[in-house]
Motif scaffolding. Structure first.
Motif, mmCIF file in Angstrom:
data_model
loop_
_atom_site.group_PDB
_atom_site.id
_atom_site.type_symbol
_atom_site.label_atom_id
_atom_site.label_comp_id
_atom_site.label_asym_id
_atom_site.label_seq_id
_atom_site.Cartn_x
_atom_site.Cartn_y
_atom_site.Cartn_z
ATOM 1 N N SER A 1 31.491 31.807 52.301
ATOM 2 C CA SER A 1 30.917 31.618 50.972
ATOM 3 C C SER A 1 31.333 32.754 50.043
ATOM 4 C CB SER A 1 29.392 31.544 51.065
ATOM 5 O OG SER A 1 28.871 32.771 51.569
ATOM 6 N N LEU A 2 31.075 32.563 48.762
ATOM 7 C CA LEU A 2 31.418 33.555 47.745
ATOM 8 C C LEU A 2 30.153 34.004 47.030
ATOM 9 C CD1 LEU A 2 34.576 31.810 46.247
ATOM 10 C CD2 LEU A 2 34.572 33.944 47.545
ATOM 11 N N GLN A 3 30.049 35.310 46.805
ATOM 12 C CA GLN A 3 28.927 35.872 46.062
ATOM 13 C C GLN A 3 29.459 36.811 44.991
ATOM 14 O OE1 GLN A 3 26.015 37.713 48.596
ATOM 15 N NE2 GLN A 3 25.593 35.845 49.755
ATOM 16 N N ALA A 4 28.743 36.865 43.872
ATOM 17 C CA ALA A 4 29.151 37.741 42.786
ATOM 18 C C ALA A 4 28.901 39.198 43.164
ATOM 19 C CB ALA A 4 28.381 37.390 41.517
ATOM 20 N N ALA A 5 29.862 40.047 42.872
ATOM 21 C CA ALA A 5 29.700 41.479 43.134
ATOM 22 C C ALA A 5 28.655 42.056 42.185
ATOM 23 C CB ALA A 5 31.033 42.197 42.959
ATOM 24 N N THR A 6 27.847 42.957 42.687
ATOM 25 C CA THR A 6 26.792 43.562 41.868
ATOM 26 C C THR A 6 27.220 44.875 41.238
ATOM 27 O OG1 THR A 6 25.895 44.650 43.847
ATOM 28 C CG2 THR A 6 24.993 42.485 43.261
ATOM 29 N N ASP A 7 28.342 45.434 41.700
ATOM 30 C CA ASP A 7 28.747 46.752 41.208
ATOM 31 C C ASP A 7 30.028 46.714 40.385
ATOM 32 O OD1 ASP A 7 30.336 46.015 43.304
ATOM 33 O OD2 ASP A 7 30.467 48.022 44.185
ATOM 34 N N GLY A 8 30.489 45.525 40.006
ATOM 35 C CA GLY A 8 31.713 45.472 39.217
ATOM 36 C C GLY A 8 32.048 44.059 38.785
ATOM 37 N N ARG A 9 32.910 43.964 37.775
ATOM 38 C CA ARG A 9 33.420 42.678 37.310
ATOM 39 C C ARG A 9 34.794 42.906 36.694
ATOM 40 N NH1 ARG A 9 32.686 42.080 31.726
ATOM 41 N NH2 ARG A 9 31.276 43.599 30.765
ATOM 42 N N TRP A 10 35.490 41.800 36.400
ATOM 43 C CA TRP A 10 36.822 41.907 35.817
ATOM 44 C C TRP A 10 36.729 42.333 34.354
ATOM 45 C CZ3 TRP A 10 40.404 42.194 39.242
ATOM 46 C CH2 TRP A 10 40.351 41.436 40.412
ATOM 47 N N ALA A 11 37.645 43.163 33.951
ATOM 48 C CA ALA A 11 37.691 43.624 32.558
ATOM 49 C C ALA A 11 38.550 42.660 31.748
ATOM 50 C CB ALA A 11 38.261 45.037 32.481
ATOM 51 N N GLY A 12 37.991 41.524 31.397
ATOM 52 C CA GLY A 12 38.749 40.530 30.640
ATOM 53 C C GLY A 12 39.153 39.356 31.500
ATOM 54 N N SER A 13 40.251 38.719 31.106
ATOM 55 C CA SER A 13 40.708 37.495 31.764
ATOM 56 C C SER A 13 41.558 37.826 32.988
ATOM 57 C CB SER A 13 41.514 36.642 30.782
ATOM 58 O OG SER A 13 42.140 35.568 31.443
ATOM 59 N N LEU A 14 41.130 37.345 34.145
ATOM 60 C CA LEU A 14 41.909 37.545 35.361
ATOM 61 C C LEU A 14 43.227 36.777 35.285
ATOM 62 C CD1 LEU A 14 42.237 38.589 38.255
ATOM 63 C CD2 LEU A 14 40.899 36.620 39.036
#
Length: 236
Positions: free
Chosen positions: A71-84
């Protein structure tokens, strides 16, 4: 009243900690494009890169973590800076241009007048990792030559280990895309010296119609006319 003070202080402390956790800063990440070689040839191989289709689950700023159960879970300590997707496009373009030593590697859609030697149709169906899961890239490309013929069709599966942190996972995913660009460049190089496309034979111009003067020279058939006589008819 004095008995309520410890309870009030405890609640205030809990609320304060909750407020700090809500406003905790989140790290922003971009893919590592490595150190691509700056291409020197302005008249090198012409490559149209794209369309590059990225899986739907990657079309977001959320940095997803692959779990042991798949399964996939959203990271709690980071995200993409803009469009992947944009990061992937730019990384691949710079890497391929460096490997081919060509300034003529462009992203689709191309500008008017650009005639590529090869067009790359690329689909990325998976690009993710987890704290205890390696970074994995699944992709497929098709190479279309000048005549519109498919010259190569390949399915790619790449894997890269990492240290487990979010930063190391992002770095591993960037390395996977660099490896993909390297393999793609190897497949592109044999298509650099294609023979020019032969022009289609031109149709003969239609024969002009005969002028009016020539039409008058054609023999004419005389028209029939009634013949008159001087004979009289008598009635008795």
């Amino acid at each position: 009243m004095t008995a309520l003070r410890p309870l009030i202080l405890l609640l205030a402390g809990v609320l304060g900690l909750a407020g700090c956790s809500v406003h905790q800063p989140v790290s922003l990440y971009q893919l590592d494009s490595g150190s691509p070689v700056q291409p020197a040839q302005s008249a090198g191989m012409a490559v149209l890169l794209g369309p590059v289709v990225v899986a739907d689950y990657l079309q977001r700023e959320t940095l997803l973590q692959r779990q042991p159960d798949g399964s996939l879970q959203a990271a709690t300590d980071g995200r993409w800076a803009g469009s992947l997707s944009s990061d992937i496009d730019q990384l691949l373009m710079r890497q391929v241009a460096g490997h081919l030593d060509s300034q003529r590697v462009v992203l689709a859609p191309a500008t008017a007048g650009f005639t590529p030697d090869v067009q790359v149709l690329l689909t990325i169906t998976r690009l993710d990792s987890g704290a205890k899961q390696p970074a994995i890239l699944d992709a497929q490309w098709r190479l279309i030559d000048r005549r519109g013929k498919v010259r190569d069709n390949r399915i790619i599966h790449l894997q890269e280990t990492h240290a487990g942190s979010t930063a190391s996972q992002v770095q591993a995913q960037g390395v996977l895309l660099q490896r993909l660009a390297e393999q793609l460049s190897v497949a592109l190089k044999p298509l650099a010296n294609q023979p020019p496309v032969a022009e289609a034979p031109r149709k003969a111009a239609p024969k002009p119609a005969a002028p009016a003067a020539d039409a008058e020279k054609q023999p004419k058939i005389p028209m029939a006319s009634p013949i008159r006589t001087d004979m009289e008819v008598f009635r008795f």
